[in-house]
Design a protein around this motif. Structure first.
Motif, PDB file in Angstrom:
ATOM      1  N   THR A  83       1.001  -1.327   0.106  1.00  0.00           N
ATOM      2  CA  THR A  83       0.056  -0.047   0.064  1.00  0.00           C
ATOM      3  C   THR A  83       0.783   1.247  -0.027  1.00  0.00           C
ATOM      4  OG1 THR A  83      -1.793   1.071   1.171  1.00  0.00           O
ATOM      5  CG2 THR A  83      -0.108   0.140   2.541  1.00  0.00           C
ATOM      6  N   HIS A 110      -4.875   7.675   0.965  1.00  0.00           N
ATOM      7  CA  HIS A 110      -4.094   6.644  -0.083  1.00  0.00           C
ATOM      8  C   HIS A 110      -3.721   7.245  -1.369  1.00  0.00           C
ATOM      9  CE1 HIS A 110      -4.656   2.777   2.364  1.00  0.00           C
ATOM     10  NE2 HIS A 110      -5.642   3.336   2.583  1.00  0.00           N
ATOM     11  N   HIS A 148       2.164  -1.935  14.327  1.00  0.00           N
ATOM     12  CA  HIS A 148       0.958  -1.405  14.637  1.00  0.00           C
ATOM     13  C   HIS A 148       0.706  -0.951  15.865  1.00  0.00           C
ATOM     14  CE1 HIS A 148      -3.356  -1.274  14.687  1.00  0.00           C
ATOM     15  NE2 HIS A 148      -3.527  -2.075  15.731  1.00  0.00           N
ATOM     16  N   SER A 252      -0.200   4.153  12.253  1.00  0.00           N
ATOM     17  CA  SER A 252      -0.356   2.825  12.668  1.00  0.00           C
ATOM     18  C   SER A 252      -1.338   2.688  14.008  1.00  0.00           C
ATOM     19  CB  SER A 252       1.137   2.508  13.391  1.00  0.00           C
ATOM     20  OG  SER A 252       1.486   3.290  14.583  1.00  0.00           O
ATOM     21  N   TRP A 254      -4.493   2.763  13.266  1.00  0.00           N
ATOM     22  CA  TRP A 254      -5.539   2.181  12.338  1.00  0.00           C
ATOM     23  C   TRP A 254      -4.852   0.935  11.571  1.00  0.00           C
ATOM     24  CZ3 TRP A 254      -5.290   7.476  12.439  1.00  0.00           C
ATOM     25  CH2 TRP A 254      -6.229   8.403  13.189  1.00  0.00           C
ATOM     26  N   TYR A 255      -3.815   1.072  10.752  1.00  0.00           N
ATOM     27  CA  TYR A 255      -3.154   0.320   9.948  1.00  0.00           C
ATOM     28  C   TYR A 255      -2.131  -0.587  10.498  1.00  0.00           C
ATOM     29  CZ  TYR A 255      -5.643   3.276   6.552  1.00  0.00           C
ATOM     30  OH  TYR A 255      -6.452   3.903   5.974  1.00  0.00           O
ATOM     31  N   ASP A 261       5.883  -1.162   2.439  1.00  0.00           N
ATOM     32  CA  ASP A 261       4.791  -0.095   2.253  1.00  0.00           C
ATOM     33  C   ASP A 261       5.466   1.215   2.177  1.00  0.00           C
ATOM     34  OD1 ASP A 261       2.794  -1.997   2.579  1.00  0.00           O
ATOM     35  OD2 ASP A 261       2.209  -1.429   4.408  1.00  0.00           O
TER      36      ASP A 261
END
Length: 302
Positions: A83, A110, A148, A252, A254-255, A261
């Motif tokens: 991503t 994004h 995370h 981090s 949320w993702y 990445d």
């Protein structure tokens, strides 16, 4: 195919060079990152042992594994990350030229991984959106270790390295954002702005991935852009509103960020849409983005 710098030459990790001390490494940058920090360290140790061993160097050259460094042959170090994120509104002077308020926390969106192109590849103005194509000089961060909910204090320990990026943008999709009546139109128009940053070739990356050990502080890097040799942006990453560490910690929450990445970290003032009169990229233009210590991407415009 991955390659590493050995002096002023490139060592291609093809696996068929006949040197047992350099065998067994993944042949792509993303493969090296997914293998983990231990593999990266093992590779660094192998390169250090190679050193100035003239006999081994000569054998590698004869095998075609050690080649002259030629930027024209380089591709994006990470052509298809899992991503890619891009931070917006992250330099105060850029907010001023765009008439935007200062965000209370990092604003990150994004950007399509399909927009990535090489450090010397052409930028293609998309059909129907050729009139307002703009440049944005940005520092790109590459994650090296899955993370995370990391703290700002620990965030940089998860970074594999850094690259130069140009966050190319079709600005004709941006203007409606500043004329937003009602409730839903701001959401819809801002989403269109993000789409206008994701056309094919709209993210030149490279020229190389400089590992984090060579950039101890990503917040002290001069950053600039030029169009046809004329300076458009000239700034320093110390002027970011939110630092690299703050952006990683924020995302981090949320993702789950994974090796390979990519995170773009915002652009300083000097973009075409912020100028009076406005300036946009035309066919035949050459746009350069440079960051001290990381190199530059140089892309012609079609």
């Amino acid at each position: 195919m991955a390659a590493v710098m050995v002096g002023d030459e490139l060592l291609v990790l093809s696996g068929d060079h006949g040197d047992p001390q350099l065998a067994g490494f993944p042949s792509t940058v993303i493969g090296l990152l997914h293998d983990g920090p231990e593999t990266m360290q093992r590779l660094a140790d192998a390169i250090a042992r190679l050193g100035n061993d003239k006999a081994r160097l000569a054998t590698l050259r004869a095998a075609g594994a050690l080649r002259p460094y030629d930027e024209d042959l380089l591709l994006a170090p990470i052509p298809i990350p899992g991503t890619m994120f891009a931070a917006g509104l992250n330099y105060l002077d850029h907010l001023e030229e765009m008439g935007s308020p200062i965000p209370k926390e990092a604003y990150v969106f994004h950007k399509s991984v399909a927009s990535i192109t090489g450090p010397r590849s052409a930028i293609a103005r998309p059909v129907g959106h050729t009139g307002m194509v703009d440049w944005e000089a940005e520092l790109a961060v590459v994650i090296g270790v899955e993370c995370h909910r990391v703290s700002e204090a620990d965030a940089l320990s998860y970074v594999a390295g850094y690259m130069v990026a140009n966050d190319v943008s079709a600005r004709d999709w941006l203007d409606p954002v500043f004329q937003n009546p009602g409730i839903m139109e701001p959401i819809v128009n801002w989403d269109r702005n993000m789409m206008g940053k994701s056309f094919p070739t709209f993210c030149p990356l490279g020229p190389v991935l400089v590992t984090a050990d060579e950039i101890p502080d990503p917040q002290v890097l001069p950053i600039s852009s030029r169009v046809n040799g004329s300076v458009m942006q000239e700034s320093n990453t110390r002027l970011m509103i939110f630092s690299v560490a703050q952006i990683i910690a924020h995302l981090s929450r949320w993702y789950v960020l994974r090796p390979g990445d990519v995170i773009l970290t915002g652009t300083p003032a000097g973009v075409g849409v912020g100028r009076t009169p406005r300036i946009f990229l035309q066919g035949g233009d050459v746009v350069e983005v440079e960051i001290q210590g990381l190199g530059r991407v140089v892309n012609s415009v079609q």
